[in-house]
Design a protein around this motif. Structure first.
Motif, PDB file in Angstrom:
ATOM      1  N   LYS A 308       0.889  -1.330  -0.104  1.00 56.89           N
ATOM      2  CA  LYS A 308       0.147  -0.019   0.040  1.00 56.89           C
ATOM      3  C   LYS A 308       0.951   1.268  -0.103  1.00 56.89           C
ATOM      4  CE  LYS A 308      -3.903  -2.282   2.341  1.00 56.89           C
ATOM      5  NZ  LYS A 308      -4.859  -2.152   3.580  1.00 56.89           N
ATOM      6  N   ALA A 309       2.216   0.953  -0.062  1.00 58.06           N
ATOM      7  CA  ALA A 309       2.928   2.401  -0.178  1.00 58.06           C
ATOM      8  C   ALA A 309       2.758   3.072  -1.428  1.00 58.06           C
ATOM      9  CB  ALA A 309       4.440   1.907  -0.144  1.00 58.06           C
ATOM     10  N   THR A 310       2.800   4.686  -1.045  1.00 66.65           N
ATOM     11  CA  THR A 310       2.907   5.348  -2.280  1.00 66.65           C
ATOM     12  C   THR A 310       4.279   6.089  -2.337  1.00 66.65           C
ATOM     13  OG1 THR A 310       2.106   7.241  -0.540  1.00 66.65           O
ATOM     14  CG2 THR A 310       0.576   5.791  -2.029  1.00 66.65           C
ATOM     15  N   GLN A 311       5.247   5.876  -1.308  1.00 66.14           N
ATOM     16  CA  GLN A 311       6.315   6.037  -1.472  1.00 66.14           C
ATOM     17  C   GLN A 311       7.456   5.099  -1.769  1.00 66.14           C
ATOM     18  OE1 GLN A 311       7.361   9.475  -1.974  1.00 66.14           O
ATOM     19  NE2 GLN A 311       5.352  10.431  -1.698  1.00 66.14           N
ATOM     20  N   PRO A 312       8.622   5.275  -2.266  1.00 69.01           N
ATOM     21  CA  PRO A 312       9.672   4.088  -2.322  1.00 69.01           C
ATOM     22  C   PRO A 312      10.128   4.027  -0.976  1.00 69.01           C
ATOM     23  CG  PRO A 312      10.587   6.143  -3.309  1.00 69.01           C
ATOM     24  CD  PRO A 312       9.109   6.538  -3.062  1.00 69.01           C
ATOM     25  N   PHE A 313      11.088   2.989  -0.757  1.00 70.28           N
ATOM     26  CA  PHE A 313      11.694   2.619   0.444  1.00 70.28           C
ATOM     27  C   PHE A 313      12.798   3.725   0.692  1.00 70.28           C
ATOM     28  CE2 PHE A 313      10.122  -1.423  -0.389  1.00 70.28           C
ATOM     29  CZ  PHE A 313      10.008  -2.282   0.610  1.00 70.28           C
ATOM     30  N   SER A 314      12.593   4.376   1.888  1.00 64.24           N
ATOM     31  CA  SER A 314      13.598   5.254   2.355  1.00 64.24           C
ATOM     32  C   SER A 314      15.095   4.494   2.597  1.00 64.24           C
ATOM     33  CB  SER A 314      13.278   5.826   3.941  1.00 64.24           C
ATOM     34  OG  SER A 314      13.462   4.959   4.511  1.00 64.24           O
ATOM     35  N   GLU A 315      15.969   5.356   2.668  1.00 66.21           N
ATOM     36  CA  GLU A 315      17.438   4.615   2.799  1.00 66.21           C
ATOM     37  C   GLU A 315      17.308   3.897   4.230  1.00 66.21           C
ATOM     38  OE1 GLU A 315      21.145   3.305   1.728  1.00 66.21           O
ATOM     39  OE2 GLU A 315      19.323   4.404   0.515  1.00 66.21           O
ATOM     40  N   ARG A 316      16.698   4.285   5.301  1.00 61.44           N
ATOM     41  CA  ARG A 316      16.868   3.910   6.660  1.00 61.44           C
ATOM     42  C   ARG A 316      16.128   2.355   6.373  1.00 61.44           C
ATOM     43  NH1 ARG A 316      12.953   4.351  10.841  1.00 61.44           N
ATOM     44  NH2 ARG A 316      14.003   3.773  12.924  1.00 61.44           N
ATOM     45  N   GLN A 317      14.994   2.401   5.696  1.00 61.38           N
ATOM     46  CA  GLN A 317      14.195   0.940   5.501  1.00 61.38           C
ATOM     47  C   GLN A 317      14.807   0.198   4.854  1.00 61.38           C
ATOM     48  OE1 GLN A 317      10.587   2.969   3.814  1.00 61.38           O
ATOM     49  NE2 GLN A 317       9.470   2.522   5.653  1.00 61.38           N
ATOM     50  N   ALA A 318      15.746   0.606   3.734  1.00 67.27           N
ATOM     51  CA  ALA A 318      16.400  -0.281   2.795  1.00 67.27           C
ATOM     52  C   ALA A 318      17.759  -1.093   3.586  1.00 67.27           C
ATOM     53  CB  ALA A 318      17.035   0.514   1.677  1.00 67.27           C
ATOM     54  N   ASN A 319      18.160  -0.026   4.401  1.00 69.29           N
ATOM     55  CA  ASN A 319      19.235  -0.666   5.437  1.00 69.29           C
ATOM     56  C   ASN A 319      18.776  -1.819   6.261  1.00 69.29           C
ATOM     57  OD1 ASN A 319      21.689   1.091   4.313  1.00 69.29           O
ATOM     58  ND2 ASN A 319      20.930   2.590   5.591  1.00 69.29           N
ATOM     59  N   PHE A 320      17.578  -1.638   6.845  1.00 67.41           N
ATOM     60  CA  PHE A 320      16.938  -2.908   7.505  1.00 67.41           C
ATOM     61  C   PHE A 320      16.678  -4.017   6.574  1.00 67.41           C
ATOM     62  CE2 PHE A 320      14.542   0.654  10.189  1.00 67.41           C
ATOM     63  CZ  PHE A 320      15.569   0.799  11.042  1.00 67.41           C
ATOM     64  N   VAL A 321      16.319  -3.876   5.564  1.00 64.73           N
ATOM     65  CA  VAL A 321      16.305  -4.984   4.605  1.00 64.73           C
ATOM     66  C   VAL A 321      17.697  -5.755   4.461  1.00 64.73           C
ATOM     67  CG1 VAL A 321      15.479  -5.699   2.468  1.00 64.73           C
ATOM     68  CG2 VAL A 321      14.134  -4.073   3.483  1.00 64.73           C
TER      69      VAL A 321
END
Length: 590
Positions: A308-321
């Motif tokens: 349901k996201a309308t914005q791409p992954f933030s860098e912080r979220q990407a780091n978690f992944v």
């Protein structure tokens, strides 16, 4: 790169409710360098955050500006080594505006056009991304070149804080960042605990995905595909909201296969723009697929979808992944190493058991007779081996002596040696006729040996206590050594050569009869005794062994056996044995 702050007054309306609005702008010029572009974005972000822009809007503007600056560097300045790019940003009422001017002359298409169907095609992707992040994207050609304008309604800017207030805000921001960092670190630390306590790898993956959702703080679905030997990707964990293929063949083109092929993460800004046959295709949302690696070895791909996201992954979220992917790589490798270690331990234990069984099948006590002393010893090159010897009393009137060498070493040879032992003991009715006994045993096991493409060499001898005669039959085995009672001269060799067991089932083995004089000594052996090599790679050989045995055999068979193995150890300079070594000795009293 130069940076200038401009305060531009905006004319005010006279009359009732009149007001004066001041718009503050920043301007900079930079060379066509991606590193300088990153510095500009840092300045832009700091400017916006200082004036109260919320994190989500700030992130969207930063990503859109990054695309615009990259395009200006890569396209607008192409072939112009000394070209400069001008970037201006600031508030105009409730609108945050970014203008990027480069010396190029290209005219892009409609920013509202659909994203390219080909997920690997770059053209049009950045334009679509900018249009999805801000409210308005405007391109125009001006006298100085090409100008890109990005506009997003974000509300009025807050008054710029005083130096003291800025310092206080900075401290509060640092404290908040430290708190977030601590919380993130704690969550990742709990992943380490999960790795240590999870009962199975699948259970750990489920724990890791649950931790990740807590960190992302948005609705998300995780999946893990592992790389198989044939190059396909097999899903072992999935949380997709719709049916997806469990197996992705090596030839299939999709985002997850692209990640494995390039060993590089892929961000999908709009899952709806992917081809319909891509497992990540959906009507909405974005995705982030990250390779699962361990020491540069690709193990699989870990994918997180925000439906349901309308914005791409933030860098912080990407780091978690990325962190969870790293943990999965560690967990997979640990599991593999544990499996290999368990298999080695199990195999080692099984070999220990096999060695114990094989040792138990060898004679531990030897027949007692006033005229003869008998002793045998076997040392395997590995835990278990293919050498075998046996000493079997025959109605108190004689003894059956058996020595054999199975082709090969290790467990297969040991199994065949056991089969040979069973076959010999099943035909003790022929003990006094070694030739007939070997023929019967060969007929019994020859077919099995032929199917396995293996053979056995053996010597079988019957010693009659009353007549002091030895009846000897040889199935392709090395000669028997005989020493006279005087101990002078080299040992004599005996044994009519015959075919090894397993060559043919209808072979008839001949017997040789040897009369034993008082003091005579007999040495049955396997080829591992005389085929050893010294440091110069020269083989001992049967000739040298036959010449040296009289000097070694001075006492009882037991003492000679110890002396012989010490002699072999000295000759080989204590090199590890590459073949089994077995001896069986008979000594007649003087």
């Amino acid at each position: 790169m130069s940076l200038t702050s401009l305060s531009v007054p905006i004319p005010s309306e006279e009359g009732k409710g009149r007001r004066l609005t001041r718009s503050e702008w920043m301007q900079c010029e930079l060379s066509a360098s991606l590193d300088l572009g990153r510095q500009v974005l840092d300045e832009l972000t700091a400017f916006a955050r200082e004036r109260g822009l919320d994190a989500e809007s700030c992130r969207a503007i930063e990503l859109a500006a990054a695309e615009g600056i990259n395009n200006a560097i890569e396209h607008g300045c192409m072939g112009k080594a000394e070209a400069l790019i001008r970037v201006v940003w600031g508030w105009s009422g409730e609108i945050f505006e970014v203008r990027i001017l480069d010396p190029g002359s290209f005219t892009p298409g409609d920013p509202r056009q659909a994203l390219p169907n080909d997920p690997l095609k770059e053209s049009g992707r950045g334009l679509f991304l900018m249009a999805s992040l801000v409210d308005e994207v405007q391109h125009r050609l001006v006298e100085a070149g090409h100008e890109l304008t990005l506009r997003k309604k974000v509300g009025l800017a807050k008054p710029r804080a005083s130096a003291l207030e800025q310092l206080q805000q900075a401290v509060e921001t640092m404290a908040a960042d430290l708190h977030v960092t601590y919380e993130d670190f704690s969550a990742l630390l709990r992943l380490s605990e999960d790795l240590a306590t999870a009962s199975t790898f699948e259970a750990f993956v489920a724990m890791a995905c649950r931790r990740l959702r807590e960190l992302l703080q948005v609705e998300s679905c995780c999946s893990l595909r592992l790389l198989e030997d044939d190059g396909s990707l097999e899903m072992i964990y999935g949380e997709s909201q719709r049916p997806v293929p469990l197996r992705l063949e090596a030839t299939r083109e999709c985002v997850e296969r692209l990640v494995v092929r390039n060993r590089h993460e892929e961000k999908v800004y709009h899952c709806s723009a992917l081809p319909l046959d891509d497992p990540l295709h959906a009507t909405s949302g974005c995705a982030f697929a990250d390779p699962v690696l361990f020491q540069d070895k690709i193990l699989g791909v870990f994918t997180v979808v925000q439906p349901k996201a309308t914005q791409p992954f933030s860098e912080r979220q990407a780091n978690f992944v990325r962190s969870v992917s790293d943990f999965l790589g560690i967990a997979l490798t640990t599991l593999s190493l544990q499996g290999e270690r368990s298999a080695r331990e199990r195999a080692s234990r099984e070999l220990e058991i096999a060695a114990t069984i094989q040792t138990a099948l060898l004679p531990r006590e030897f027949p007692e007779n006033s005229n003869y002393r008998i002793f045998g010893q076997s040392r395997s090159a590995m835990e278990v081996g293919g050498d075998y010897f046996d000493v079997l009393p025959v109605r108190n009137v004689g003894v059956l002596l058996v020595i054999a060498d199975v082709m090969g070493k290790g467990v297969p040879a040991a199994l065949l040696a056991t089969i040979f032992r069973t076959a010999v003991r099943s035909r003790l009715d022929l003990a006094t006729r070694p030739g007939l006994l070997l023929s019967a045993v060969n007929q019994q096991i020859s077919d099995d040996l032929y199917r396995l493409d293996m053979f056995i060499t053996a010597q079988v001898a019957y010693l009659c206590y009353e007549t002091h005669r030895l009846f000897l039959a040889n199935a392709g085995h090395c000669p028997l050594l005989r020493l006279g009672g005087s101990g002078s001269g080299p040992a004599q060799r005996h044994g009519i050569q015959g075919y090894p067991l397993g060559v043919g089932g209808s072979i008839r083995f001949k017997e040789e009869v040897i009369a034993l004089d008082p003091g005579d000594r007999l040495l049955f052996l396997t080829d591992g005794i005389f085929e050893i090599e010294n440091a110069g790679h020269h083989m001992l050989g049967m000739e040298q062994l036959a010449a040296d045995v009289p000097n070694l055999w001075k006492e009882s068979p037991e003492q000679f056996s110890n002396a012989l193995f010490e002699y072999l150890n000295i000759f080989s300079h204590s090199a590890p044995s590459t073949d089994d070594r077995t001896v069986l000795m008979v000594q007649r009293a003087t």
